[in-house]
Design an enzyme around this catalytic site. Structure first.
Site, short mmCIF file in Angstrom:
data_model
loop_
_atom_site.label_atom_id
_atom_site.label_comp_id
_atom_site.label_asym_id
_atom_site.label_seq_id
_atom_site.Cartn_x
_atom_site.Cartn_y
_atom_site.Cartn_z
N LYS A 171 48.49 -13.93 54.27
CA LYS A 171 48.17 -12.65 54.94
C LYS A 171 48.70 -12.68 56.37
O LYS A 171 49.24 -11.69 56.88
CB LYS A 171 46.65 -12.43 54.92
CG LYS A 171 46.19 -11.07 55.43
CD LYS A 171 45.97 -11.03 56.91
CE LYS A 171 45.50 -9.67 57.39
NZ LYS A 171 45.41 -9.54 58.83
N ASP A 208 59.49 0.09 52.75
CA ASP A 208 58.31 0.25 51.90
C ASP A 208 57.50 -1.05 51.89
O ASP A 208 57.82 -1.99 51.17
CB ASP A 208 58.81 0.61 50.49
CG ASP A 208 57.69 0.84 49.50
OD1 ASP A 208 56.55 0.47 49.79
OD2 ASP A 208 57.98 1.40 48.43
N HIS A 246 42.43 -14.13 69.85
CA HIS A 246 42.15 -12.92 69.10
C HIS A 246 41.21 -12.00 69.89
O HIS A 246 41.45 -10.82 70.05
CB HIS A 246 41.50 -13.33 67.78
CG HIS A 246 41.59 -12.28 66.73
ND1 HIS A 246 42.74 -12.08 66.01
CD2 HIS A 246 40.69 -11.39 66.29
CE1 HIS A 246 42.54 -11.09 65.16
NE2 HIS A 246 41.30 -10.66 65.31
#
Ligand code: MEV
Length: 439
Positions: A279, A295, A392
């Site tokens: 991911k 796409d 983060h």
């Protein structure tokens, strides 16, 4: 209970918004105002966006960020990234800088073959079907010449058409398995148009084929569609350097290399980790795919299928240390276009491509793969050293402050305040209200 709406697509844009606002929102006026706030003042530009899809009511913004200093095959790139996740562009920038001082990224396209299939049912003798296929195959090429003419002139087109017998897995099921080279186009329309013509020629030819019996003449076409699984449209990206050169302030280089390799090995054997690991790669891949008008759903589907190609979902990257050299690499399938589709329509896509030097599709494959590898490097680097939350949350700090409706002055204050502290949702909220109480 709400009733289905009739003739919706024929309503004007304003009528659609009014219907929606009345049907679904507690404060319809506010909803309409917000939808319209995102319309572009330039009517021509707005119309262009309206016409990308059906029933457009407004535009949906994503930030377009840039990550400079990407040295790829000895050439410097600034990579455009369209993404909402706060830390992704910053991570790309850091990884790019790190590797630009260590020889940069190397990338290479391994193959560019795309696939499409005509799925059909044939009830009869398989040898006679094979004979029919040999007989009709030149006709399949001939009948698609009006579609393939331009592509062929530029060196692309249909590579081959094979008959595949899948009756072991599904009764009477066969395929025309077709391979294509679509050059700089993603090629979805080209491939699907060819496939639909193959299906027509194949079905009609069967009726005329005298060696078939009555049942065999009735070939049933189920569907004709490209495949988003493209293991032979593949690109490789890699970085390497001497272990000693992995020096940074966080950890001794040998320990860093050792932990890094372990982290990748864990993702190779443990699917729960592999999915998150991949991911992170897709954070980089998708952002560039989106910025360049490609796409991302097709790319996602193909990449994850590839990650499971050996029967178990695994890491897309590999890392090793051999003879004092650290190596980190990845191979992924990618179908991308730099002509056709949105690439010549969306003004920001055009600028993104220009920023990259108007690459060919193979060159864009290399850039996208490098963005994915860089993102994975940055994630693992954080995970095995400081942990992911430090960077983060630093990036997320502004999102939290915006949720709290902080003023510009307050934002500046808290960015300074949290420089040496851990920012969590709670710590930011508490500090914010403490400051407001004092004021
Ligand atoms: C977050 O979007 C991506 C990461 O979870 C990737 C990873 O864990 O490798 C940080």
């Amino acid at each position: 209970m709400k009733q289905p709406v009739e003739g919706f697509s024929r309503l004007t844009k304003n009528q659609k918004i009014d219907w929606l606002a009345k049907a679904y929102f507690a404060n319809p006026e506010k909803a309409v105002t917000i939808f319209k706030k995102y319309w572009n003042d330039d009517e021509k530009l707005q119309k262009l966006h309206d016409e990308f899809i059906e029933n457009t009511i407004t535009n949906y913004y994503l930030p377009l960020g840039i990550a400079p200093n990407f040295l790829i095959n000895d050439r410097l790139y600034t990579i455009p990234m369209a993404i909402e996740e706060s830390s992704v562009v910053a991570a790309a920038g850091k990884a790019a800088k790190f590797w630009s001082k260590r020889g940069g990224f190397k990338a290479e396209v391994i193959a560019t073959e795309k696939i499409g299939q005509v799925h059909f049912i044939y009830k009869g003798d398989s040898e006679r079907l094979q004979n029919y296929f040999t007989h009709i195959k030149p006709g399949l090429f001939n009948d698609t010449e009006t579609i393939t003419g331009n592509m062929k002139k530029r060196g692309g087109g249909i590579i081959d058409i094979e008959l595949r017998d899948k009756t072991d897995e599904l009764e009477n099921y066969y395929q025309l398995h077709c391979t294509f080279n679509t050059l700089d186009a993603m090629g979805a329309n080209f491939i699907n148009s060819c496939l639909e013509q193959f299906a027509k020629t194949f079905k009609e030819g069967a009726v005329e084929y005298t060696a078939f019996n009555a049942e065999e003449k009735k070939i049933q076409i189920i569907m004709s569609i490209l495949s988003n699984y493209v293991p032979d449209c593949r690109v490789k990206a890699a970085v390497s350097c001497k272990v000693d050169a992995l020096n940074e302030d966080r950890m001794p280089p040998e320990e860093f290399a050792d932990k890094f390799v372990r982290a990748v090995e864990i993702a190779r054997i443990e699917p729960y980790r592999a999915v998150t690991h991949n991911k992170g790669i897709m954070n980089g891949v998708d952002a560039v795919v989106l910025a360049t008008g490609n796409d991302f759903r097709a790319v996602e589907a193909g990449v994850h299928a590839y990650a499971a190609k050996d029967g178990k979902y695994t890491s897309l990257t590999r890392a090793s240390v051999k003879d004092g050299t650290f190596r980190f690499e990845m191979e992924i399938p990618l179908t991308l276009g730099t002509v056709g589709g949105l690439t010549s329509l969306h003004p920001l896509v055009k600028l993104s491509l220009e920023m990259l030097g108007n690459p060919s599709a193979p060159e864009l494959m290399q850039i996208v793969a490098v963005a994915g590898l860089a993102q994975n490097f940055a994630a693992i680097r954080s995970l095995i050293t400081t942990g992911i939350q430090k960077g983060h949350m630093k990036m997320h700090l502004l999102n939290i402050l915006n949720q709290l409706h902080a003023t510009e002055e307050e934002k500046e204050y808290f960015v300074r305040y949290f420089k040496d502290k851990t920012a969590t949702h709670r710590s930011v909220t508490e500090a914010f209200y403490r400051l407001r109480e004092k004021a």
